[in-house]
Write an enzyme that holds these catalytic residues in place. Structure first.
Site, short mmCIF file in Angstrom:
data_model
loop_
_atom_site.label_atom_id
_atom_site.label_comp_id
_atom_site.label_asym_id
_atom_site.label_seq_id
_atom_site.Cartn_x
_atom_site.Cartn_y
_atom_site.Cartn_z
N ASP A 239 1.04 -1.14 0.06
CA ASP A 239 0.21 -0.11 0.07
C ASP A 239 1.03 1.20 -0.15
O ASP A 239 2.31 1.24 0.32
CB ASP A 239 -0.88 -0.03 1.15
CG ASP A 239 -2.09 1.15 1.26
OD1 ASP A 239 -2.39 1.54 0.19
OD2 ASP A 239 -2.06 1.62 2.26
N ASP B 209 -0.51 5.02 1.02
CA ASP B 209 -0.84 6.10 2.03
C ASP B 209 -0.55 5.34 3.26
O ASP B 209 -1.08 4.33 3.73
CB ASP B 209 -2.41 6.49 1.88
CG ASP B 209 -2.36 7.24 0.82
OD1 ASP B 209 -1.90 8.31 0.67
OD2 ASP B 209 -3.20 7.05 -0.16
#
Length: 259
Positions: A13, A15
C-alpha cells in the site's frame, strides 16, 4: 522476518506505508533500495483513485525515491477495467478526480450525466451537494452504483481525510442502494496485482497499514501479511478484528536487514 524477506513478490500500500500526504515515511528509501538490490518483484497497489501511475511515480521522485511507472496500480485503473469488462462501451456519471476520470476514459467509458449506465465515485476534494443530488437521482433511475474502494479515511500530514466509503455513503443512504467496491479488499484487485508481478500468492506478501483493507485482502487472497504501524491501524485496534496479520512492524524500515 526471514520468511518475509524470502518472498519473491511484494505488494505494498502507499498512504500510511510509504508516505503521509507529501511526507516520506522513515526507511522508505532503504526499503526500495533493498527491493531492487534483491531483485524482488514489487507493486505499489493503492486504493487512492485520484492520481495516475505516472503522477504517483513523480510524487515519489520529488521525495527522492526513484521507481518505474510500471510499479504502480490504482483502484481507479481496477475500477475502469472491471466496468469495461462488464459493459463494454457503457457510460458513467463520475464523481472523482482526474486519475479516475482518465482511467475510465482510457477504457472507452463515456462521461454521461443524463442517463448513464453507472455512477462511479472515487476520492476528490471537490465533493459537493450537487454531486450527491445528481448521483442519487441517476441511481434511482437505474444507474448502478460503483465505488473505487472501501476506505473510510485516509492518513494525511494534518491527520485524516474522508475517503471513498465515507463520501459514497450519502448516496447509498439516499437511494437505499448498496455500492459495489472494486479496490482492496476485493480479490479482483489482488489477483490483478499478482498477475502484474507474475508470482503466485504463496510467493508474495501484502504490506499495508489497514486491517480492514490491506490485511484482509492479503489473508483472503492467500498472501503472507505484514501490518505496519505507520498509518491507520494500531496495536490496540488490531484486537477489534477476528483475523490477524502474520507480522506487525513499526514500518517498512524494519524489512531490510541491518548490515
Amino acid at each position: 522476518m526471514e520468511e518475509l524477506r524470502g518472498k519473491q513478490g511484494f505488494i505494498c500500500d502507499m498512504d500510511g506505508v510509504i508516505y503521509h500526504g507529501n511526507k516520506l515515511l522513515p526507511g522508505v528509501k532503504e526499503f526500495v533500495d533493498w527491493l531492487y538490490k534483491e531483485d524482488k518483484k514489487f507493486l505499489f497497489l493503492t486504493n487512492a483513485s485520484d492520481k495516475s501511475p505516472i503522477e504517483l511515480q513523480r510524487k515519489l521522485e520529488r521525495m527522492g525515491v526513484f521507481v518505474g511507472e510500471e510499479h504502480f496500480y490504482t483502484s481507479a485503473l481496477a475500477t475502469a477495467k472491471f466496468i469495461s469488462s462488464q459493459a463494454p462501451g457503457c457510460s458513467a456519471y463520475i464523481i472523482g478526480d482526474h486519475g479516475l476520470q482518465n482511467a475510465l476514459h482510457d477504457e472507452g467509458i463515456i462521461y454521461n450525466d443524463i442517463d448513464p449506465d453507472y455512477v462511479v465515485v472515487g476520492e476528490t476534494p471537490d465533493f459537493r451537494f450537487d454531486h450527491i443530488e445528481k448521483a442519487t437521482n441517476l441511481v434511482l433511475r437505474g444507474a448502478k452504483l460503483i465505488g473505487t474502494n472501501t476506505d473510510v479515511t485516509c492518513p494525511v500530514e494534518r491527520g485524516i481525510r474522508p475517503a471513498c466509503r465515507a463520501l459514497i455513503s450519502s448516496i447509498e443512504v439516499a437511494t437505499g442502494k448498496q455500492a459495489y467496491f472494486v479496490g482492496k479488499p476485493n480479490p479482483l484487485m489482488m489477483r490483478t496485482g499478482l498477475n502484474i508481478l507474475g508470482v503466485h500468492s504463496e510467493d508474495a506478501v501484502m504490506i499495508g497499514d489497514r486491517m480492514d483493507t490491506d490485511m484482509i485482502a492479503g489473508i483472503e487472497s492467500g498472501l503472507d501479511t505484514a501490518l505496519v504501524l505507520s498509518g491507520v491501524s494500531t496495536r490496540e485496534t488490531i484486537k477489534d478484528f477476528p483475523y490477524r496479520p502474520r507480522l506487525v512492524l513499526s514500518g517498512v524500515c524494519d524489512i531490510p536487514p541491518v548490515e
